[in-house]
Design an enzyme around this catalytic site. Structure first.
Site, short mmCIF file in Angstrom:
data_model
loop_
_atom_site.label_atom_id
_atom_site.label_comp_id
_atom_site.label_asym_id
_atom_site.label_seq_id
_atom_site.Cartn_x
_atom_site.Cartn_y
_atom_site.Cartn_z
N HIS A 46 0.83 -1.20 0.00
CA HIS A 46 0.00 0.00 0.00
C HIS A 46 0.86 1.25 0.00
CE1 HIS A 46 -3.45 -2.35 1.99
NE2 HIS A 46 -3.86 -1.97 0.80
N ARG A 70 -20.87 9.08 -12.20
CA ARG A 70 -21.69 8.08 -12.89
C ARG A 70 -22.13 7.02 -11.90
NH1 ARG A 70 -19.10 4.75 -17.78
NH2 ARG A 70 -18.04 3.62 -16.11
N GLU A 116 -24.68 5.83 -25.05
CA GLU A 116 -23.69 4.84 -25.47
C GLU A 116 -24.35 3.60 -26.06
OE1 GLU A 116 -21.31 3.69 -22.05
OE2 GLU A 116 -23.04 3.67 -20.73
N ASP A 118 -18.38 2.34 -25.50
CA ASP A 118 -19.48 1.40 -25.70
C ASP A 118 -20.25 1.71 -26.99
OD1 ASP A 118 -19.44 -0.59 -23.72
OD2 ASP A 118 -19.98 0.91 -22.23
N CYS A 134 -17.26 11.46 -22.83
CA CYS A 134 -16.32 10.97 -21.82
C CYS A 134 -15.67 9.65 -22.21
CB CYS A 134 -17.01 10.86 -20.47
SG CYS A 134 -18.37 9.69 -20.49
C1 PEP Z 1 -17.74 4.59 -22.61
O1 PEP Z 1 -18.38 3.56 -22.80
O2 PEP Z 1 -17.31 5.33 -23.50
C2 PEP Z 1 -17.41 5.00 -21.23
C3 PEP Z 1 -16.87 6.16 -20.96
O3 PEP Z 1 -17.67 4.12 -20.25
P1 PEP Z 1 -16.83 2.80 -19.93
O4 PEP Z 1 -15.58 2.82 -20.78
O5 PEP Z 1 -16.55 2.86 -18.46
O6 PEP Z 1 -17.78 1.73 -20.30
MG MG Z 2 -19.55 2.65 -21.24
#
Ligand code: PEP
Ligand code: MG
Length: 662
Positions: A310, A453, A551, A575, A622
């Site tokens: 750690h 999220r 997504e 996604d 994102c």
């Molecule tokens: C995405 O799907 O673009 C996203 C930001 O979420 P994750 O990569 O955590 O699925």
């Molecule tokens: Mg995602």
């Protein structure tokens, strides 16, 4: 190394030599190293792949020591990235040299020469493993707690009750100390998680019962605690799961506290470390380090290698230059008055002379200058041609990443993935633990917004405490908002924690994997239910804006309708790409199709941007594509105004936006 079809794609097969494989900590280090490169990097284990910049995804690949994996990188600095990452994987010491570079010098590939070459090693120079980047020169502070002597003397039958009572009061005392630490505002949330893990162990009834049985059989309390702790730690050492194995260290740390308490001795502790000191130790338990005033510690030198400790994580998280792996020489090092520590090369100077101090200060100065140069774009507030601000925010997965995000000049957080909070615990974190984590993050970025999220896990990334059935297609299965809505006992504490935390800053909450309007409506109803409960309980709470990740193709086609129900969209290109292209993001055979720049995905992104802007709500992004210099100008032209990315991508994107008009 071989090149595949496209000139900027490189691949390399590597046998993983990282001790115990890529479990939680090495995975985090590996991801940090990957993030220092602009190119996209994937790590493949057989048919499964992970984005090398996501420690969670890497962990889920469960790569073991001696396994063959494939590294694949796309982009300008792909070759350099591959070389560096392959070296990491081939290093049994978990690539500590490489990961240490990541912490404080995340973007440039600048390298500093060691203080002395192998031909001219000064007699007062020692070489260790560079663990955490940076330079420090200060007084040595030796931290060598005495070993515990176990007296094996047996007990008379008449003393057993008394010994059991002694054990109980020692347990109470140690527990009380931990509670004090958990309530201490100076101790970080991350460190408190470690202390809570130790506190959970003290509460372990089985271990307690075993100790009592040993005492009842005639062993004294210290010997009983030591015996049972070792037995438990040894049993854990046999388990395949590296996370559980590491809990053995926690048990021994607790055992020490209990034995000292039973012997009426105080442990040496780090609470009195003077400002600017270089702490020298064989090893430091996470609990001990958590108690220390970390701001006073200028540098850290340890005998242990610490690949799974750690303490290495804490040193990096707090940007304390650190050199480990010095074995027994730490005792000699601790005897020095002044120590110069170079956390980049792992070099240490004991009582440096004037000439060495001058050279060292020069290097430290250059290091500082380079960092400052990187910061040139930190305060850039990019704007579109029409004056609209383009928000460049950070993706984070834990509070430890706040400093890096702020250092890069993130305008808040565009994606706080809460999965890690759940994955690192054996049971889901409580509402209170979540509240504290979210509140701290909000306070850190206020007045800028933080988008948290809600839990996005599923059969492909399970968490302890949720039973997932085996699914043929986990990516099309029970994950994200689908799972959360079916598990209100898991979901509601998160929503309640978010409502409570929203008083601490500008909170926005977003739902992952939305594909049907009912999911938004049902979540809103649950939020109202939570508000009602909190009101009844007279618990303070605020409000947050609710948004969704777009997504799934279903969300793309319904974006105009969904926009009426939410305050913002954030495009999850990772996604979205796999679902639009019907190309599994973990499947190597269809990797060429899993391309965000494919016209189909770009059209989906444009459609989302159009629906969102028409409805007058913010449209952000994102997924990984938000950090791509080649695509961001196109996304801006589509109407996207917020881009959230790993902290290491922020400065290059700010630079791009500062130098171009949109
Ligand atoms: C995405 O799907 O673009 C996203 C930001 O979420 P994750 O990569 O955590 O699925
Ligand atoms: Mg995602």
């Amino acid at each position: 190394m071989m090149s595949s079809q496209a000139s900027d794609i490189v691949e390399q097969i590597v046998v993983v030599k990282v001790h115990e494989g890529l479990h939680a900590r090495p995975a985090a280090r590996f991801a940090k190293l990957a993030k220092t490169f602009a190119c996209e990097v994937e790590l493949w284990r057989g048919e499964a792949k992970a984005n090398a910049k996501s420690s969670v995804k890497l962990m889920l690949l469960a790569i073991k020591e001696n396994e063959r994996v494939t590294l694949r990188a796309y982009g300008d600095d792909a070759a350099m990235a591959l070389q560096s990452l392959a070296e990491f994987l081939a290093n049994p010491e978990a690539g500590l040299e490489n990961s240490s570079e990541v912490e404080l010098q995340p973007i440039t590939q600048h390298s500093v020469q060691p203080l002395a070459t192998s031909n001219s090693i000064a007699t007062n120079q020692r070489q260790g493993l560079p663990i955490s980047d940076g330079f420090a020169l200060g007084p040595a502070y030796s931290y060598f707690p005495a070993a515990i002597v176990i007296d094996q003397r047996g007990l008379d039958a008449a003393d057993i009750e008394h010994e059991l009572a002694k054990l109980q009061s020692a347990l109470n005392a140690v527990q009380a100390r931990m509670s004090v630490s958990l309530g201490d505002h100076n101790i970080s949330a991350a460190d408190k998680i470690i202390i809570s893990a130790l506190a959970e162990l003290i509460d372990d009834r089985d271990i307690r019962a075993e100790i009592e049985t040993e005492i009842q059989s005639g062993k004294n309390a210290v010997a009983s605690v030591d015996l049972v702790s070792r037995r438990s730690a040894n049993a854990l050492a046999q388990i395949e799961d590296a996370y559980l194995r590491a809990r053995g260290d926690d048990i021994m740390a607790i055992s020490r506290q209990l034995c000292l308490e039973l012997q009426g001795k105080a442990d040496i502790d780090l609470s009195n470390v003077p400002n600017g000191a270089i702490v020298v130790a064989d090893d430091i338990g996470a609990f001990d380090l958590a108690k220390a005033p970390l701001k006073n510690i200028a540098g850290l030198i340890c005998g242990v290698g610490g690949t799974t400790s750690h303490i290495a994580i804490i040193a990096r998280a707090h940007a304390i230059p650190a050199v480990f792996g010095l074995n027994q020489t730490v005792h000699e090092i601790g005897g020095a008055k002044t120590i110069a520590i170079n956390g980049r090369t792992g070099t240490i100077l004991l009582d440096p002379d004037t000439r060495q101090v001058t050279a060292f200060n020069q290097e430290a100065g250059q290091f500082q200058l380079d960092r400052e140069k990187l910061q040139k774009f930190k305060s850039v507030l990019p704007k579109r041609g029409d004056g609209v601000i383009i928000e460049v925010a950070a993706n984070i997965g834990s509070l430890d990443e706040i400093d890096a995000a702020k250092a890069a000049g993130a305008l808040g957080v565009g994606l706080f993935r809460t999965e890690l909070l759940f994955m690192l615990h054996r049971t889901p974190p409580t509402e209170q633990q979540q509240f504290e984590t979210y509140a701290k993050c909000l306070r850190a970025f206020a007045p800028d917004s933080v988008i948290i999220r809600t839990l996005d896990v599923g059969g492909d990334k399970p968490v302890p405490g949720v039973d997932f059935l085996k699914e043929e297609n986990p990516f099309l299965g029970w994950r994200g908002i689908r799972m959360c809505l079916d598990r209100p006992l898991l979901f509601k504490p998160q929503l309640r924690a978010l409502l409570r935390a929203s008083t601490e800053g500008k909170l926005k909450v977003m739902l992952p994997m939305v594909s049907d309007l009912s999911e938004i409506i049902r979540t809103k109803a649950l939020i109202e239910e939570c508000q009602e409960e909190l009101r009844k309980e007279a618990v303070a709470f605020g409000n947050f804006e609710l948004g969704i990740m777009v997504e799934t193709p279903a969300a793309v086609f319904q974006a105009a309708e969904f926009a009426k129900y939410v305050s913002f969209f954030s495009i999850g290109t990772n996604d979205l790409t796999q679902y639009v292209m019907a190309a599994d993001r973990l499947n190597a055979s269809v990797a060429h199709l899993n391309d965000v720049a494919n016209p189909a995905v770009m059209a989906a992104i444009a459609a989302i941007a159009e629906a969102g802007t028409k409805a007058g709500i913010m449209v952000g992004m994102c997924g990984e594509a938000a950090g791509r210099e080649d695509l961001v100008p196109k996304f801006i032209a589509m109407g996207i105004t917020e881009f959230s990315m790993s902290p290491a991508r922020i400065l290059p994107i700010k630079k791009l936006l500062a130098n171009s008009s949109h």
